[in-house]
Design a protein around this motif. Structure first.
Motif, short mmCIF file in Angstrom:
data_model
loop_
_atom_site.label_atom_id
_atom_site.label_comp_id
_atom_site.label_asym_id
_atom_site.label_seq_id
_atom_site.Cartn_x
_atom_site.Cartn_y
_atom_site.Cartn_z
N GLY A 1 4.82 1.05 1.16
CA GLY A 1 4.69 0.07 2.24
C GLY A 1 5.61 -1.12 2.08
N GLY A 2 6.26 -1.23 0.90
CA GLY A 2 7.17 -2.36 0.66
C GLY A 2 8.56 -2.06 1.18
N CYS A 3 9.14 -0.92 0.75
CA CYS A 3 10.51 -0.59 1.18
C CYS A 3 10.54 0.53 2.20
CB CYS A 3 11.37 -0.24 -0.04
SG CYS A 3 10.84 1.28 -0.89
N HIS A 4 9.38 1.10 2.50
CA HIS A 4 9.23 2.16 3.50
C HIS A 4 9.99 3.44 3.16
CE1 HIS A 4 7.22 -0.89 5.80
NE2 HIS A 4 8.29 -1.67 5.67
N SER B 1 0.85 -1.19 0.00
CA SER B 1 0.00 0.00 0.00
C SER B 1 0.89 1.25 0.00
CB SER B 1 -0.92 -0.02 1.21
OG SER B 1 -0.16 -0.13 2.38
N TYR B 2 0.35 2.30 -0.64
CA TYR B 2 1.06 3.57 -0.70
C TYR B 2 0.33 4.52 0.23
CZ TYR B 2 3.26 7.72 -2.72
OH TYR B 2 3.96 8.88 -2.92
N ASP B 3 1.03 4.90 1.30
CA ASP B 3 0.35 5.66 2.34
C ASP B 3 1.19 6.86 2.75
OD1 ASP B 3 -1.73 6.14 3.99
OD2 ASP B 3 -1.19 4.62 5.50
N HIS B 4 0.59 8.03 2.73
CA HIS B 4 1.29 9.28 3.12
C HIS B 4 2.62 9.43 2.39
CE1 HIS B 4 -1.57 8.77 6.50
NE2 HIS B 4 -1.63 10.10 6.39
N GLY B 5 2.59 9.12 1.11
CA GLY B 5 3.79 9.32 0.28
C GLY B 5 4.89 8.31 0.52
N VAL B 6 4.56 7.21 1.27
CA VAL B 6 5.59 6.21 1.59
C VAL B 6 5.19 4.84 1.04
CG1 VAL B 6 6.80 4.99 3.47
CG2 VAL B 6 6.35 7.44 3.66
N HIS C 1 11.64 3.22 -5.95
CA HIS C 1 12.84 2.69 -5.28
C HIS C 1 12.94 1.18 -5.39
CE1 HIS C 1 13.12 6.71 -3.74
NE2 HIS C 1 11.94 6.61 -3.15
N CYS C 2 11.86 0.49 -5.02
CA CYS C 2 11.96 -0.98 -4.96
C CYS C 2 11.22 -1.67 -6.11
CB CYS C 2 11.45 -1.50 -3.61
SG CYS C 2 9.67 -1.33 -3.39
N ARG C 3 10.50 -0.93 -6.91
CA ARG C 3 9.76 -1.44 -8.08
C ARG C 3 8.58 -2.36 -7.71
NH1 ARG C 3 9.36 1.67 -11.25
NH2 ARG C 3 9.02 0.34 -13.07
N ARG C 4 8.21 -2.32 -6.45
CA ARG C 4 7.01 -3.10 -6.10
C ARG C 4 5.76 -2.37 -6.61
NH1 ARG C 4 10.17 -3.97 -1.26
NH2 ARG C 4 10.54 -6.19 -0.97
N ILE C 5 4.69 -3.14 -6.80
CA ILE C 5 3.42 -2.55 -7.23
C ILE C 5 2.84 -1.77 -6.05
CG2 ILE C 5 1.11 -3.04 -8.15
CD1 ILE C 5 2.36 -5.81 -9.10
N LEU C 6 2.30 -0.62 -6.35
CA LEU C 6 1.74 0.21 -5.28
C LEU C 6 0.21 0.32 -5.39
CD1 LEU C 6 4.30 3.18 -5.17
CD2 LEU C 6 4.09 1.32 -3.52
N VAL C 7 -0.44 0.26 -4.27
CA VAL C 7 -1.89 0.49 -4.23
C VAL C 7 -2.16 1.67 -3.32
CG1 VAL C 7 -4.15 -0.55 -3.84
CG2 VAL C 7 -2.21 -2.01 -4.32
N ALA C 8 -2.80 2.67 -3.91
CA ALA C 8 -3.08 3.87 -3.11
C ALA C 8 -4.34 3.65 -2.29
CB ALA C 8 -3.24 5.07 -4.00
#
Ligand SMILES: [Zn+2]
Length: 247
Positions: A216-219, A209-214, A240-247
């Motif tokens: 959740g995978g690499c923090h 998850s993408y939360d507050h501009g961070v 940074h880490c190329r993980r998929i992000l969910v807002a």
């Protein structure tokens, strides 16, 4: 959320699909933890050390058993030889005391009896030494056998506990797998492939998850520019880490 204001065309995949994939990820992470627990049961380590102890004891027991057998065979042989010697001595003594022999024959027989008595004493001495030798070896074999029995009992107890724990964990995994199959059903095949690939190379976490501009995978935080670029993609990925992000 900051990117919500941006006027990107809605992705054909849509947010629900990525949310489904996040559910899949959550279940996969739970399954991973269950698998870790399955392999990391403290009883499993104890079982391994008991198993090693049993193997070492079996080896010791084998050696002690062979030594015991060797001494028993030697003893049998020595006792057999002693019996033969005793019989021979008795026969010679009977003939000597019966008389009726010439002086020369008598003298010869007397010397023979003397020699046989000496031999008999030496044999008896040897048999006694062997009997003394055999006792500690017998005791060692018995002690090793009871230690091995105790170790095998502990092994069996641990095995029961491990099997029961595994049965519970496996049932839990099966339930999660079932839920995972349901969660994954709306997710397109190519997205699942990307997910599986990322899971393999990203320590099991492909989507976060993408939360507050961070992320959740690499923090790590994404700059506004990075965020804009990431979410302009059909499948947003962390800069940074190329993980998929969910807002
Ligand atoms: Zn990241």
């Amino acid at each position: 959320m900051p990117f919500a204001d941006q006027n990107y065309p809605p992705s054909p995949m849509g947010i629900p699909t990525l949310a489904d994939l996040l559910d899949v990820q959550d279940l996969d992470s739970q399954i991973d933890r269950l698998l870790e627990r399955r392999q990391g049961l403290p009883e499993l380590n104890r079982f391994k050390s008991e198993h090693e102890a049993a193997q070492a004891l079996e080896e010791e027991l084998k050696e002690a058993g062979e030594e015991l057998k060797r001494i028993e065979l030697d003893l049998d042989k020595a006792e057999g030889e002693l019996q033969i010697l005793e019989a021979k001595l008795e026969e010679h003594e009977t003939r000597l005391f019966a008389g009726g022999m010439s002086a020369r024959e008598t003298e010869h027989m007397r010397l023979e009896v003397q020699s046989l008595r000496g031999q008999k004493e030496a044999r008896e001495e040897r048999v006694l030494t062997m009997l003394e030798e055999i006792d500690p070896v017998r005791e060692m074999v018995t002690a090793l056998e009871s230690r091995l029995t105790a170790v095998n009992e502990r092994k069996a107890e641990l095995e029961t506990v491990i099997k029961e724990e595994w049965r519970k964990i496996d049932a839990e995994i099966a339930r999660k797998e079932e839920r995972k199959t349901q969660a994954a059903s709306p997710v397109p095949e190519d997205l699942m492939e990307l997910y599986d690939k990322l899971r393999r190379i990203k320590e099991g976490v492909a989507i976060a998850s993408y939360d507050h501009g961070v992320c959740g995978g690499c923090h790590m935080a994404l700059s506004p520019a990075e965020e804009e670029e990431a979410f302009s993609d059909e499948i947003p990925r962390c800069a940074h880490c190329r993980r998929i992000l969910v807002a």
